[in-house]
Motif scaffolding. Structure first.
Motif, PDB file in Angstrom:
ATOM      1  N   GLN A   1       0.808  -1.218   0.000  1.00 37.74           N
ATOM      2  CA  GLN A   1       0.000   0.000   0.000  1.00 37.74           C
ATOM      3  C   GLN A   1       0.841   1.268   0.000  1.00 37.74           C
ATOM      4  O   GLN A   1       0.384   2.326  -0.451  1.00 37.74           O
ATOM      5  N   ALA A   2       2.063   1.177   0.494  1.00 36.01           N
ATOM      6  CA  ALA A   2       2.913   2.365   0.594  1.00 36.01           C
ATOM      7  C   ALA A   2       3.598   2.719  -0.721  1.00 36.01           C
ATOM      8  O   ALA A   2       4.175   3.806  -0.836  1.00 36.01           O
ATOM      9  N   PHE A   3       3.508   1.830  -1.723  1.00 38.37           N
ATOM     10  CA  PHE A   3       4.269   2.048  -2.949  1.00 38.37           C
ATOM     11  C   PHE A   3       3.417   1.869  -4.210  1.00 38.37           C
ATOM     12  O   PHE A   3       3.801   1.143  -5.132  1.00 38.37           O
ATOM     13  N   PRO A   4       2.282   2.541  -4.310  1.00 43.46           N
ATOM     14  CA  PRO A   4       1.424   2.343  -5.490  1.00 43.46           C
ATOM     15  C   PRO A   4       2.069   2.803  -6.788  1.00 43.46           C
ATOM     16  O   PRO A   4       1.909   2.146  -7.828  1.00 43.46           O
ATOM     17  N   LEU A   5       2.795   3.902  -6.763  1.00 42.45           N
ATOM     18  CA  LEU A   5       3.407   4.402  -7.996  1.00 42.45           C
ATOM     19  C   LEU A   5       4.572   3.518  -8.425  1.00 42.45           C
ATOM     20  O   LEU A   5       4.744   3.235  -9.615  1.00 42.45           O
ATOM     21  N   THR A   6       5.355   3.067  -7.464  1.00 43.23           N
ATOM     22  CA  THR A   6       6.464   2.159  -7.780  1.00 43.23           C
ATOM     23  C   THR A   6       5.947   0.881  -8.417  1.00 43.23           C
ATOM     24  O   THR A   6       6.483   0.400  -9.415  1.00 43.23           O
ATOM     25  N   LEU A   7       4.884   0.317  -7.841  1.00 40.67           N
ATOM     26  CA  LEU A   7       4.319  -0.922  -8.371  1.00 40.67           C
ATOM     27  C   LEU A   7       3.729  -0.718  -9.762  1.00 40.67           C
ATOM     28  O   LEU A   7       3.840  -1.594 -10.626  1.00 40.67           O
ATOM     29  N   LYS A   8       3.129   0.443  -9.990  1.00 38.77           N
ATOM     30  CA  LYS A   8       2.581   0.739 -11.314  1.00 38.77           C
ATOM     31  C   LYS A   8       3.705   0.815 -12.345  1.00 38.77           C
ATOM     32  O   LYS A   8       3.575   0.298 -13.465  1.00 38.77           O
ATOM     33  N   ILE A   9       4.814   1.431 -11.973  1.00 41.42           N
ATOM     34  CA  ILE A   9       5.964   1.534 -12.865  1.00 41.42           C
ATOM     35  C   ILE A   9       6.521   0.146 -13.175  1.00 41.42           C
ATOM     36  O   ILE A   9       6.792  -0.200 -14.321  1.00 41.42           O
ATOM     37  N   LEU A  10       6.660  -0.680 -12.147  1.00 41.63           N
ATOM     38  CA  LEU A  10       7.214  -2.020 -12.343  1.00 41.63           C
ATOM     39  C   LEU A  10       6.290  -2.909 -13.166  1.00 41.63           C
ATOM     40  O   LEU A  10       6.751  -3.772 -13.916  1.00 41.63           O
ATOM     41  N   SER A  11       4.991  -2.707 -13.034  1.00 41.97           N
ATOM     42  CA  SER A  11       4.037  -3.555 -13.752  1.00 41.97           C
ATOM     43  C   SER A  11       4.160  -3.407 -15.259  1.00 41.97           C
ATOM     44  O   SER A  11       3.739  -4.290 -16.012  1.00 41.97           O
ATOM     45  N   ALA A  12       4.720  -2.295 -15.710  1.00 45.17           N
ATOM     46  CA  ALA A  12       4.871  -2.068 -17.147  1.00 45.17           C
ATOM     47  C   ALA A  12       6.147  -2.701 -17.704  1.00 45.17           C
ATOM     48  O   ALA A  12       6.345  -2.723 -18.920  1.00 45.17           O
ATOM     49  N   LEU A  13       7.000  -3.230 -16.815  1.00 45.15           N
ATOM     50  CA  LEU A  13       8.255  -3.837 -17.249  1.00 45.15           C
ATOM     51  C   LEU A  13       8.092  -5.346 -17.326  1.00 45.15           C
ATOM     52  O   LEU A  13       7.425  -5.943 -16.487  1.00 45.15           O
ATOM     53  N   PRO A  14       8.700  -6.002 -18.311  1.00 41.11           N
ATOM     54  CA  PRO A  14       8.488  -7.438 -18.520  1.00 41.11           C
ATOM     55  C   PRO A  14       9.011  -8.297 -17.372  1.00 41.11           C
ATOM     56  O   PRO A  14      10.217  -8.439 -17.184  1.00 41.11           O
ATOM     57  N   GLY A  15       8.088  -8.841 -16.585  1.00 50.03           N
ATOM     58  CA  GLY A  15       8.453  -9.779 -15.533  1.00 50.03           C
ATOM     59  C   GLY A  15       8.953  -9.167 -14.248  1.00 50.03           C
ATOM     60  O   GLY A  15       9.270  -9.878 -13.289  1.00 50.03           O
ATOM     61  N   ALA A  16       9.014  -7.833 -14.161  1.00 48.30           N
ATOM     62  CA  ALA A  16       9.650  -7.191 -13.018  1.00 48.30           C
ATOM     63  C   ALA A  16       8.857  -7.334 -11.728  1.00 48.30           C
ATOM     64  O   ALA A  16       9.425  -7.219 -10.642  1.00 48.30           O
ATOM     65  N   SER A  17       7.566  -7.580 -11.819  1.00 43.80           N
ATOM     66  CA  SER A  17       6.750  -7.614 -10.603  1.00 43.80           C
ATOM     67  C   SER A  17       6.329  -9.023 -10.196  1.00 43.80           C
ATOM     68  O   SER A  17       5.640  -9.187  -9.192  1.00 43.80           O
ATOM     69  N   ASN A  18       6.754 -10.061 -10.950  1.00 39.31           N
ATOM     70  CA  ASN A  18       6.306 -11.409 -10.580  1.00 39.31           C
ATOM     71  C   ASN A  18       7.331 -12.500 -10.868  1.00 39.31           C
ATOM     72  O   ASN A  18       7.008 -13.683 -10.833  1.00 39.31           O
ATOM     73  N   CYS A  19       8.582 -12.112 -11.147  1.00 36.57           N
ATOM     74  CA  CYS A  19       9.576 -13.122 -11.503  1.00 36.57           C
ATOM     75  C   CYS A  19      10.130 -13.800 -10.257  1.00 36.57           C
ATOM     76  O   CYS A  19       9.946 -14.997 -10.067  1.00 36.57           O
ATOM     77  N   ASP A  20      10.796 -13.066  -9.403  1.00 38.42           N
ATOM     78  CA  ASP A  20      11.363 -13.664  -8.196  1.00 38.42           C
ATOM     79  C   ASP A  20      11.317 -12.649  -7.062  1.00 38.42           C
ATOM     80  O   ASP A  20      10.375 -12.597  -6.292  1.00 38.42           O
ATOM     81  N   MET A  21      12.329 -11.788  -6.966  1.00 43.02           N
ATOM     82  CA  MET A  21      12.393 -10.844  -5.857  1.00 43.02           C
ATOM     83  C   MET A  21      12.374  -9.407  -6.346  1.00 43.02           C
ATOM     84  O   MET A  21      12.987  -9.077  -7.364  1.00 43.02           O
ATOM     85  N   THR A  22      11.669  -8.561  -5.607  1.00 45.13           N
ATOM     86  CA  THR A  22      11.689  -7.127  -5.822  1.00 45.13           C
ATOM     87  C   THR A  22      11.771  -6.482  -4.445  1.00 45.13           C
ATOM     88  O   THR A  22      10.901  -6.712  -3.602  1.00 45.13           O
ATOM     89  N   PHE A  23      12.817  -5.706  -4.200  1.00 44.23           N
ATOM     90  CA  PHE A  23      12.912  -5.043  -2.899  1.00 44.23           C
ATOM     91  C   PHE A  23      13.869  -3.864  -2.963  1.00 44.23           C
ATOM     92  O   PHE A  23      14.696  -3.750  -3.864  1.00 44.23           O
TER      93      PHE A  23
END
Length: 235
Positions: free
Chosen positions: A100-122
């Motif tokens: 919830q604290a990072f809606p804009l970051t998550l939106k940005i990552l969602s547009a990149l291929p695999g960046a939000s569901n491959c392995d680790m994001t931190f």
């Protein structure tokens, strides 16, 4: 699916070192281009990510840089100092506590291929005086991106035989199955947005299979972690 099957066969029977050369993954898939550092020209979306760096940094500063605890499960890698992680995704699964604290970051990552569901994001913060010892990543099926958010002189990363520093607002991509280590000899923390994304030479069916396998590995890891906790042994 032959590459997936062959990779699992190699990995299960301890043959990785024979075929992976300078790489050291736990799970290896053959036929994928292997080089320690990748050119930014290989990933046109890096320019968009760098343009969004101020937005991502603002969200992180609003949340707080020092709210995450020191890493415990990778403690063996921290040869000296303090390495902290603020997770958005782990083993391909969203880390609900922080989303919830990072809606804009998550939106940005969602547009990149695999960046939000491959392995680790931190968000990875290495405090001054820290040395992360040489180690290798889990699988060559993904590559790793660092977007520098807080840079400091004297902070650097070695991947294979090449060492580079971070430039605030800039990103680079490397293969973490090559041996790598980090030093921060600067006067402040070094913080990057770190995320894994699928190797660009994987096909959609291969990615679908690996996504399923990631869920299996996640359950196996969770069982091992809680078994260690209940037995009083470190994970």
């Amino acid at each position: 699916m032959s590459r997936i099957s062959e990779g699992l066969e190699i990995s299960a029977h301890g043959g990785i070192r024979e075929v992976a050369k300078l790489q050291g993954p736990e799970v290896f898939f053959p036929g994928l281009t292997a080089r320690p550092w990748w050119s930014g020209a290989d990933f046109p979306w890096l320019a968009e990510l760098e343009a969004a760096a101020p937005t991502i940094r603002q969200e992180l500063l609003a949340f707080g840089l020092d709210t995450s605890p020191p890493l415990s499960h990778w403690g063996e890698h921290t040869a000296k100092g303090d390495w902290r992680a603020l997770y958005l995704c782990t083993m391909g699964r969203p880390y609900a506590k922080n989303l919830q604290a990072f809606p804009l970051t998550l939106k940005i990552l969602s547009a990149l291929p695999g960046a939000s569901n491959c392995d680790m994001t931190f968000f990875s913060s290495v405090q001054r005086g820290t040395h992360i010892a040489a180690h290798t990543g889990f699988t060559n099926a993904h590559l790793r991106c660092h977007l520098s958010l807080v840079a400091t002189e004297g902070s650097r990363i070695r991947v294979a035989d090449e060492t580079r520093g971070w430039r605030e607002g800039r990103a680079f991509v490397f293969d973490d199955t090559f041996e790598h280590e980090v030093w921060n000899e600067g006067d402040q923390r070094r913080t990057v947005l770190l995320f894994d994304f699928w190797h660009p030479e994987l096909t959609p069916p291969e990615i679908e299979a690996l996504t399923f396998m990631m869920s299996v590995w996640r359950r196996m890891y969770a069982r091992r972690f809680w078994a260690d906790q209940l037995s009083g042994q470190p994970s």
